[in-house]
Design an enzyme around this catalytic site. Structure first.
Site, PDB file in Angstrom:
ATOM      1  N   SER A  67       0.833  -1.198   0.000  1.00 21.17           N
ATOM      2  CA  SER A  67       0.000   0.000   0.000  1.00 21.17           C
ATOM      3  C   SER A  67       0.874   1.257   0.000  1.00 21.17           C
ATOM      4  O   SER A  67       1.647   1.460  -0.929  1.00 21.17           O
ATOM      5  CB  SER A  67      -0.954  -0.048   1.203  1.00 21.17           C
ATOM      6  OG  SER A  67      -2.034   0.831   1.030  1.00 21.17           O
TER       7      SER A  67
ATOM      8  N   ASP B 297      -9.620  -6.550  -3.702  1.00 20.40           N
ATOM      9  CA  ASP B 297      -9.169  -5.322  -3.053  1.00 20.40           C
ATOM     10  C   ASP B 297     -10.170  -4.194  -3.319  1.00 20.40           C
ATOM     11  O   ASP B 297     -10.404  -3.822  -4.462  1.00 20.40           O
ATOM     12  CB  ASP B 297      -7.785  -4.936  -3.580  1.00 20.40           C
ATOM     13  CG  ASP B 297      -7.105  -3.872  -2.739  1.00 20.40           C
ATOM     14  OD1 ASP B 297      -7.806  -3.111  -2.055  1.00 20.40           O
ATOM     15  OD2 ASP B 297      -5.863  -3.812  -2.767  1.00 20.40           O
TER      16      ASP B 297
ATOM     17  N   HIS C  82      -7.233  -6.222   0.430  1.00 17.25           N
ATOM     18  CA  HIS C  82      -6.117  -5.285   0.359  1.00 17.25           C
ATOM     19  C   HIS C  82      -4.864  -5.795   1.070  1.00 17.25           C
ATOM     20  O   HIS C  82      -3.784  -5.259   0.862  1.00 17.25           O
ATOM     21  CB  HIS C  82      -6.548  -3.948   0.970  1.00 17.25           C
ATOM     22  CG  HIS C  82      -5.560  -2.840   0.788  1.00 17.25           C
ATOM     23  ND1 HIS C  82      -5.166  -2.409  -0.472  1.00 17.25           N
ATOM     24  CD2 HIS C  82      -4.870  -2.084   1.692  1.00 17.25           C
ATOM     25  CE1 HIS C  82      -4.277  -1.424  -0.334  1.00 17.25           C
ATOM     26  NE2 HIS C  82      -4.078  -1.222   0.966  1.00 17.25           N
TER      27      HIS C  82
END
Length: 293
Positions: A88, A224, A252
C-alpha cells in the site's frame, strides 16, 4: 535517527529484505511471513515514522521523506543493498526508494501498492478533506471491547469464507491504533501528502519504465476494495518483464489473507532472480529514452 526514535524488527541473516507496511499499520502486519523469510534472509521490518512504536513528530511525511528515512535506517544497520517489499503506502515508498537510490535496491516487490493510479477507496478520500479530524476523533474513541469484536469478525469471516472480513477487521485495527492525537495527526499528514478527494495524487506511472532495470514482483488481491486490482494489470502492461501474482478473492492485505502462499511466492521470487547491478551508464541511457507516457 535525526532526533526521533525509530522502531524496527530484524530477524535472520543473509541477503537483506526490507518490508514496508501501509498507512495506519506497523511492522506487525508482516508477522505471518517474517519467520519464513528469515530462514534464508536478513529481514528488516520498520514501523514507519508516525506509525506503531516509532515517534510521531510534526514533520515530513512525504513519500520522498520516507524513502530517505529507509536509506538512513539501512545505513545505521550497515546494510548496503536490499530487496524492498512495500504494501500500500509502503509500495509507494518502495518505488520512490528504488528511484532515489537505485544503487541500493536489488529487487522491488509491490503488494497492493499505492502510486499506480488515482483510484482509491471513498473512505480514505474523505479523510483528506478539512474537518475529517473531528470524524476520526469519534471513530477512534471506541470502547476497548471493540478490539475483541474485530477478532470475532476476523474468525467468523474465515469460518464462512467471507474474505472481506479480513479487510474490515484490519481497517478497524488500524483505527484503534490512532487513539492518541499525535498518531491521528501523523496519519492525516501522511494521507494528505499522497491523496486528496479525487484520489491518489502522487504517481509513479511516469517513471514506471525504470522498473524494467530490476526484478519486479507485483502481488494483489482480486477483491481489493481500497486500491483496485487493475493497478496490477497497469504494471504488467508497462513492465512486461514483471511477475504478477493475483490472490483470488483476497482483499487489500493478501499477505494476511494467505501468509503461507505470500511467503512462498516472495521466496521463489528471491531465489529465481538475480539482484540488480546498478550501472550509471545504463541508468543514464534509460533516462534519456522517450517513454511515451
Amino acid at each position: 535517527m535525526h532526533g526521533h526514535t525509530r522502531a524496527f524488527v530484524t530477524a535472520g541473516s543473509g541477503p537483506a529484505v526490507l518490508l514496508l507496511h501501509g498507512i495506519g499499520n506497523s511492522a506487525q502486519t508482516w508477522a505471518g511471513v517474517v519467520d519464513r523469510l528469515a530462514e534464508h534472509h536478513l529481514v528488516i521490518a520498520p514501523d514507519l515514522l508516525g506509525h506503531g512504536d516509532s515517534d510521531k513528530p510534526r514533520g515530513d511525511y512525504s513519500i520522498a521523506g520516507y524513502a530517505n528515512g529507509m536509506r538512513d535506517l539501512l545505513s545505521v544497520l550497515d546494510v548496503e543493498r536490499a530487496t524492498v517489499v512495500g504494501h500500500s503506502l509502503g509500495g509507494g515508498i518502495a518505488q520512490q526508494f528504488a528511484y532515489q537510490f537505485p544503487e541500493r535496491c536489488e529487487r522491488l516487490a509491490l503488494v497492493s501498492s499505492g502510486g499506480l493510479g488515482p483510484e482509491l477507496s471513498i473512505g480514505l478520500r474523505l479523510a483528506t478533506v478539512p474537518g475529517a479530524e473531528v470524524v476520526l476523533d469519534v471513530l477512534t474513541d471506541l470502547p476497548t471491547p471493540w478490539r475483541a469484536c474485530l477478532g470475532v469478525l476476523r474468525r467468523a469471516g474465515a469460518t464462512v469464507g467471507w474474505r472481506r472480513a479480513e479487510d474490515l477487521a484490519e481497517a478497524g485495527e488500524a483505527l484503534l491504533e490512532l487513539r492518541d492525537a499525535e498518531a491521528r495527526a501523523a496519519f492525516l499528514r501522511t494521507l494528505r501528502s499522497v491523496a486528496d478527494l479525487r484520489g491518489q495524487a502522487v504517481t509513479a506511472l511516469d517513471r514506471l519504465y525504470l522498473a524494467a532495470t530490476l526484478p519486479l514482483l507485483v502481488v494483489w488481491g482480486t477483491g481489493d476494495r481500497i486500491i483496485p486490482v487493475e493497478h496490477a494489470r497497469t504494471v504488467a502492461r508497462a513492465v512486461p518483464g514483471a511477475r504478477v501474482e493475483l490472490f483470488d478473492g483476497a482483499g487489500h492485505w493478501p499477505h494476511l489473507a494467505e501468509p503461507d502462499r505470500f511467503a512462498a511466492v516472495l521466496l521463489d521470487f528471491l531465489a529465481t532472480t538475480a539482484p540488480a547491478a546498478h550501472d550509471r551508464d545504463t541508468w543514464r541511457s534509460v533516462l534519456a529514452q522517450p517513454t511515451g507516457v
